[in-house]
Motif scaffolding. Structure first.
Motif, PDB file in Angstrom:
ATOM      1  N   ASP A   3       0.809  -1.212   0.000  1.00 32.35           N
ATOM      2  CA  ASP A   3       0.000   0.000   0.000  1.00 32.35           C
ATOM      3  C   ASP A   3       0.842   1.262   0.000  1.00 32.35           C
ATOM      4  O   ASP A   3       0.523   2.267   0.646  1.00 32.35           O
ATOM      5  N   GLY A   4       1.978   1.226  -0.717  1.00 32.81           N
ATOM      6  CA  GLY A   4       2.805   2.407  -0.827  1.00 32.81           C
ATOM      7  C   GLY A   4       3.619   2.714   0.400  1.00 32.81           C
ATOM      8  O   GLY A   4       4.275   3.757   0.476  1.00 32.81           O
ATOM      9  N   VAL A   5       3.604   1.823   1.395  1.00 34.21           N
ATOM     10  CA  VAL A   5       4.353   2.038   2.631  1.00 34.21           C
ATOM     11  C   VAL A   5       5.676   1.292   2.543  1.00 34.21           C
ATOM     12  O   VAL A   5       5.720   0.132   2.157  1.00 34.21           O
ATOM     13  N   THR A   6       6.779   1.960   2.890  1.00 35.00           N
ATOM     14  CA  THR A   6       8.092   1.342   2.796  1.00 35.00           C
ATOM     15  C   THR A   6       8.829   1.452   4.127  1.00 35.00           C
ATOM     16  O   THR A   6       8.669   2.423   4.865  1.00 35.00           O
ATOM     17  N   ALA A   7       9.620   0.433   4.421  1.00 36.66           N
ATOM     18  CA  ALA A   7      10.431   0.426   5.632  1.00 36.66           C
ATOM     19  C   ALA A   7      11.862   0.782   5.273  1.00 36.66           C
ATOM     20  O   ALA A   7      12.338   0.499   4.169  1.00 36.66           O
ATOM     21  N   GLU A   8      12.555   1.402   6.228  1.00 34.42           N
ATOM     22  CA  GLU A   8      13.918   1.853   5.976  1.00 34.42           C
ATOM     23  C   GLU A   8      14.727   1.743   7.264  1.00 34.42           C
ATOM     24  O   GLU A   8      14.242   2.047   8.353  1.00 34.42           O
ATOM     25  N   VAL A  57      14.725   2.318  12.893  1.00 36.38           N
ATOM     26  CA  VAL A  57      13.871   1.757  11.850  1.00 36.38           C
ATOM     27  C   VAL A  57      12.699   2.712  11.646  1.00 36.38           C
ATOM     28  O   VAL A  57      12.074   3.139  12.620  1.00 36.38           O
ATOM     29  N   ILE A  58      12.420   3.063  10.404  1.00 37.97           N
ATOM     30  CA  ILE A  58      11.284   3.941  10.136  1.00 37.97           C
ATOM     31  C   ILE A  58      10.429   3.355   9.023  1.00 37.97           C
ATOM     32  O   ILE A  58      10.884   2.530   8.232  1.00 37.97           O
ATOM     33  N   ILE A  59       9.184   3.781   9.002  1.00 33.98           N
ATOM     34  CA  ILE A  59       8.260   3.456   7.915  1.00 33.98           C
ATOM     35  C   ILE A  59       7.783   4.770   7.308  1.00 33.98           C
ATOM     36  O   ILE A  59       7.371   5.681   8.044  1.00 33.98           O
ATOM     37  N   ARG A  60       7.854   4.872   6.011  1.00 36.56           N
ATOM     38  CA  ARG A  60       7.387   6.059   5.301  1.00 36.56           C
ATOM     39  C   ARG A  60       6.089   5.740   4.569  1.00 36.56           C
ATOM     40  O   ARG A  60       5.896   4.629   4.064  1.00 36.56           O
ATOM     41  N   LEU A 118       7.037   4.724  18.106  1.00 37.23           N
ATOM     42  CA  LEU A 118       6.703   6.098  17.748  1.00 37.23           C
ATOM     43  C   LEU A 118       5.826   6.040  16.501  1.00 37.23           C
ATOM     44  O   LEU A 118       6.295   5.716  15.412  1.00 37.23           O
ATOM     45  N   LEU A 119       4.545   6.326  16.684  1.00 38.19           N
ATOM     46  CA  LEU A 119       3.549   6.040  15.654  1.00 38.19           C
ATOM     47  C   LEU A 119       2.707   7.254  15.319  1.00 38.19           C
ATOM     48  O   LEU A 119       2.321   8.011  16.212  1.00 38.19           O
ATOM     49  N   ARG A 120       2.401   7.396  14.034  1.00 31.86           N
ATOM     50  CA  ARG A 120       1.416   8.399  13.634  1.00 31.86           C
ATOM     51  C   ARG A 120       0.039   7.984  14.127  1.00 31.86           C
ATOM     52  O   ARG A 120      -0.746   8.805  14.587  1.00 31.86           O
ATOM     53  N   ASP A 121      -0.251   6.687  14.027  1.00 33.05           N
ATOM     54  CA  ASP A 121      -1.476   6.140  14.598  1.00 33.05           C
ATOM     55  C   ASP A 121      -1.218   4.679  14.930  1.00 33.05           C
ATOM     56  O   ASP A 121      -0.248   4.071  14.464  1.00 33.05           O
ATOM     57  N   GLU A 122      -2.068   4.107  15.760  1.00 31.05           N
ATOM     58  CA  GLU A 122      -1.849   2.768  16.291  1.00 31.05           C
ATOM     59  C   GLU A 122      -1.796   1.701  15.207  1.00 31.05           C
ATOM     60  O   GLU A 122      -1.192   0.647  15.403  1.00 31.05           O
ATOM     61  N   ALA A 123      -2.417   1.957  14.056  1.00 24.21           N
ATOM     62  CA  ALA A 123      -2.422   0.970  12.979  1.00 24.21           C
ATOM     63  C   ALA A 123      -1.019   0.698  12.442  1.00 24.21           C
ATOM     64  O   ALA A 123      -0.794  -0.319  11.782  1.00 24.21           O
ATOM     65  N   MET A 124      -0.076   1.589  12.751  1.00 27.39           N
ATOM     66  CA  MET A 124       1.286   1.407  12.257  1.00 27.39           C
ATOM     67  C   MET A 124       2.126   0.531  13.184  1.00 27.39           C
ATOM     68  O   MET A 124       3.282   0.236  12.889  1.00 27.39           O
ATOM     69  N   LEU A 126       1.892  -2.755  14.081  1.00 28.79           N
ATOM     70  CA  LEU A 126       2.260  -4.051  13.515  1.00 28.79           C
ATOM     71  C   LEU A 126       3.264  -3.900  12.373  1.00 28.79           C
ATOM     72  O   LEU A 126       4.273  -4.623  12.347  1.00 28.79           O
ATOM     73  N   PRO A 127       3.061  -2.983  11.412  1.00 27.74           N
ATOM     74  CA  PRO A 127       4.048  -2.837  10.342  1.00 27.74           C
ATOM     75  C   PRO A 127       5.450  -2.489  10.844  1.00 27.74           C
ATOM     76  O   PRO A 127       6.439  -3.023  10.333  1.00 27.74           O
ATOM     77  N   ILE A 128       5.574  -1.618  11.845  1.00 23.96           N
ATOM     78  CA  ILE A 128       6.913  -1.233  12.297  1.00 23.96           C
ATOM     79  C   ILE A 128       7.580  -2.385  13.047  1.00 23.96           C
ATOM     80  O   ILE A 128       8.790  -2.588  12.940  1.00 23.96           O
ATOM     81  N   LEU A 129       6.788  -3.184  13.770  1.00 27.92           N
ATOM     82  CA  LEU A 129       7.376  -4.340  14.448  1.00 27.92           C
ATOM     83  C   LEU A 129       7.765  -5.427  13.444  1.00 27.92           C
ATOM     84  O   LEU A 129       8.779  -6.106  13.613  1.00 27.92           O
ATOM     85  N   ARG A 130       6.971  -5.568  12.398  1.00 27.46           N
ATOM     86  CA  ARG A 130       7.348  -6.520  11.349  1.00 27.46           C
ATOM     87  C   ARG A 130       8.630  -6.038  10.647  1.00 27.46           C
ATOM     88  O   ARG A 130       9.464  -6.858  10.230  1.00 27.46           O
ATOM     89  N   ALA A 131       8.792  -4.735  10.525  1.00 27.61           N
ATOM     90  CA  ALA A 131      10.016  -4.198   9.925  1.00 27.61           C
ATOM     91  C   ALA A 131      11.218  -4.531  10.801  1.00 27.61           C
ATOM     92  O   ALA A 131      12.300  -4.876  10.290  1.00 27.61           O
TER      93      ALA A 131
END
Length: 255
Positions: A3-8, A57-60, A118-124, A126-131
């Motif tokens: 969905d256009g989200v990338t980890a770095e 680790v960040i997600i954009r 550190l999250l913009r919203d709680e939905a992020m 799981l993605p940041i932990l998977r990263a």
């Protein structure tokens, strides 16, 4: 990511702007703020030769704006965490594995519970932990750890399948004491008498002065540095923060 989200994986917190990082820390917790974490980097308190290699680790999102971040470090030892896992490391080595380096999500040298996601919203969450898990897998690390996670975030780690280890800390609670005498009033007569005697002895030879912000000079930091070194020596440890760290936060975080 989808969905256009990338980890770095960044090489240091200061690779991202303070505005973008701190936007993910709306509570303003100082120990995961850009100012604190970048001061650790600039002062050499973390980095080469310390066993703490900054690896945030960040997600954009689709626009390239950071939507989540982890203050994370590659660790080649277990010092400075205040949660020791030397027995785990020993068992891992005895089983033929290599425990270090490991990925440590933490506010370095600060045994203070606080946000680690550190999250913009709680939905992020799981993605940041998977990263973080992907960093472990892709780099052949033994494991990922998050220490002193605030209570409100524990469920997010558990929902992602992370194991919980429980420790004990002793905290003094201010039970709405109006002043020090109110606190003493909650104690037995024997304890009140002992504390008053100790305070009187401690204050007899010193002058207590409170300073803050711009009033804290390099000379004050020099004195604090001596106290800091002495505390480390008394605890059979090595102080982790360099002298330069205090000058940097004295300038950048004086508020």
């Amino acid at each position: 990511m989808t969905d256009g989200v990338t980890a770095e994986l960044l090489s240091k917190v200061s690779d991202i702007s303070a505005k973008q990082w701190d936007a993910l820390n709306p509570q303003g917790n100082p120990f995961v703020s850009h100012g604190f974490l970048s001061a650790l980097e600039q002062s050499g308190s973390v980095g080469a030769g310390t066993g703490w290699s900054p690896s945030p680790v960040i997600i954009r999102d689709a626009e390239g704006v950071p939507a989540a971040a982890l203050p994370a470090y590659l660790k080649t030892h277990s010092q400075g965490e205040y949660v020791f896992d030397h027995h785990w490391a020993d068992a891992f080595h005895r089983a033929g594995g290599q425990y270090y380096p490991k990925l440590q999500i933490a506010a370095p040298f600060s045994p203070v519970p606080g946000p680690r996601l550190l999250l913009r919203d709680e939905a992020m969450a799981l993605p940041i932990l998977r990263a973080a898990e992907a960093v472990v897998d892709q780099n052949g690390l033994s494991s990922a750890h998050a220490t002193f996670v605030e209570q409100a975030e524990l469920a997010l780690f558990r929902e992602a399948g992370w194991l919980t280890r429980v420790g004990t800390q002793f905290h003094w609670q201010n039970r709405d004491y109006a002043d020090f005498e109110s606190f003493l009033g909650a104690l037995s007569s024997r304890k009140r008498k002992a504390i008053r005697k100790e305070r009187a002895g401690a204050q007899a030879a010193v002058r207590i002065q409170q300073i803050a912000g711009a009033d804290i000079t390099p000379e004050h930091w020099d004195a604090f540095w001596i106290f800091y070194q002495d505390t480390g020596a008394r605890k059979w440890g090595t102080p982790y923060l360099t002298r330069a760290f205090f000058d940097i936060i004295g300038d950048s975080m004086r508020d």
